[in-house]
Design an enzyme around this catalytic site. Structure first.
Site, PDB file in Angstrom:
ATOM      1  N   LEU A 137     -58.621  30.132   6.309  1.00  0.00           N
ATOM      2  CA  LEU A 137     -57.398  29.731   5.620  1.00  0.00           C
ATOM      3  C   LEU A 137     -57.381  28.209   5.558  1.00  0.00           C
ATOM      4  CD1 LEU A 137     -54.686  32.034   7.299  1.00  0.00           C
ATOM      5  CD2 LEU A 137     -55.746  32.343   5.064  1.00  0.00           C
ATOM      6  N   ASP A 138     -56.823  27.666   4.476  1.00  0.00           N
ATOM      7  CA  ASP A 138     -56.690  26.218   4.381  1.00  0.00           C
ATOM      8  C   ASP A 138     -55.778  25.696   5.491  1.00  0.00           C
ATOM      9  OD1 ASP A 138     -58.228  26.274   2.094  1.00  0.00           O
ATOM     10  OD2 ASP A 138     -56.493  26.404   0.758  1.00  0.00           O
ATOM     11  N   LYS A 139     -55.918  24.416   5.774  1.00  0.00           N
ATOM     12  CA  LYS A 139     -55.117  23.791   6.827  1.00  0.00           C
ATOM     13  C   LYS A 139     -53.634  24.044   6.640  1.00  0.00           C
ATOM     14  CE  LYS A 139     -53.989  19.263   8.814  1.00  0.00           C
ATOM     15  NZ  LYS A 139     -54.243  17.809   8.772  1.00  0.00           N
ATOM     16  N   ARG A 222     -54.416  29.303  -5.514  1.00  0.00           N
ATOM     17  CA  ARG A 222     -53.937  28.013  -6.005  1.00  0.00           C
ATOM     18  C   ARG A 222     -54.540  27.681  -7.369  1.00  0.00           C
ATOM     19  NH1 ARG A 222     -55.662  24.358  -1.095  1.00  0.00           N
ATOM     20  NH2 ARG A 222     -54.848  22.696  -2.445  1.00  0.00           N
TER      21      ARG A 222
END
Length: 304
Positions: A137-139, A222
């Site tokens: 997962l992204d930060k 996104r």
């Protein structure tokens, strides 16, 4: 160096395959080699760490002397760090976390604080296992994260993700109001990518969405939502920076509004159906309460 992908050494993701082949080389160095175009598959340069490998593929390095690469023993290795982890489930082969926002999964460029993998290493030491990440997962993205407890479990779970035998659903806030039941099939980085808008709740000039992804491309939700004109709120990379700045001032959102809400799959070892859900964190709930009073009255139904 040329390495043939065989049944014995097979990992589908390129980065995981290389990590297994170059056990003494730091992971950060492996990613750097990929980013700089030093890695080729079947004679073609590949810069995507998540590139899918198949048995029979040939992976090679060009324009690099592997003997001169730094070794783990030559640098400060990952240090286990005590960290409070929100463990939603733990079994013999894997555990499921509710990842908080604003914490990176692993060290990288610009990351100077403890990362989740370092917290998992400490947790694993206490519990007697070695953690392996099977997806990321992204930060700034919060929510469900599956972590394998040994290398073989990582291999099996990675295949589960790659073979699309797992349902993954996210909750996100976007600018504008897209249609319900919209399927997005725009390829990303030359690869098939499928996202599905499952449900929409209109809130002033933004909308809350449940989005199911059928593939796992980098920044898939996104990028897809931005490409159809409904960028994720708070996303300054693919979204509207001016809109995000004004939204941040008005509602206090300090990150992108994206949360890994639900995962559903058949446990490979018990053959039981697993259905995990991670509640929305307080910072996202606060934004919803600002947008519409008593959001708790409709949110539970929206997420069901």
């Amino acid at each position: 160096m040329r390495i043939e992908v065989t049944k014995e050494n097979f990992y589908r993701r390129l980065d995981k395959f290389l990590r297994n082949q170059l056990k003494d080389v730091p992971l950060s160095v492996i990613y750097k080699l990929i980013r700089k175009g030093k890695v080729y598959v079947n004679g073609k340069r590949v810069k995507d760490p998540s590139f899918d490998l198949e048995e029979g593929d040939v992976v090679e390095f060009r324009y690099v002397n592997l003997e001169n690469l730094p070794k783990r023993s030559e640098r400060k290795d990952l240090t286990p760090v005590p960290m409070k982890l929100d463990v939603l489930y733990e079994g013999k082969h894997y555990l499921v976390l509710n990842k908080p926002p604003n914490i990176a999964i692993h060290p990288g460029k610009g990351v100077h604080v403890a990362t989740l993998i370092e917290g998992l290493l400490h947790y694993g030491q206490e519990k007697g296992f070695s953690p392996f990440l099977v997806h990321r997962l992204d930060k700034d993205t919060s929510g469900l994260l599956v972590v394998a407890k040994d290398r073989e479990a990582a291999r099996i779970l990675t295949e589960l993700f790659k073979d699309r035998n797992i349902e993954k659903e996210y909750v996100t806030l976007v600018r504008g109001t897209p249609e319900n039941n919209m399927k997005i099939t725009i390829p990303l980085d030359g690869q098939e990518a499928i996202s599905e808008i499952v449900s929409v709740k209109s809130l002033r000039d933004v909308s809350l969405l449940r989005v199911k992804i059928h593939t796992g491309r980098k920044h898939q939700i996104r990028r897809h939502l931005s490409q159809i004109g409904f960028p994720v709120v708070g996303d300054d990379t693919y979204g509207d920076r001016h809109f995000n700045r004004e939204f941040r001032k008005r509602y206090g959102l300090k990150r992108l509004f994206l949360h890994s809400y639900r995962m559903k799959f058949i446990d490979p070892w018990t053959e039981e159906e697993k259905d995990f859900r991670a509640p929305l964190p307080d910072d996202l709930l606060s934004v919803l309460n600002f947008l519409e009073e008593r959001s708790d009255e409709w949110l539970e139904e929206f997420l069901s």
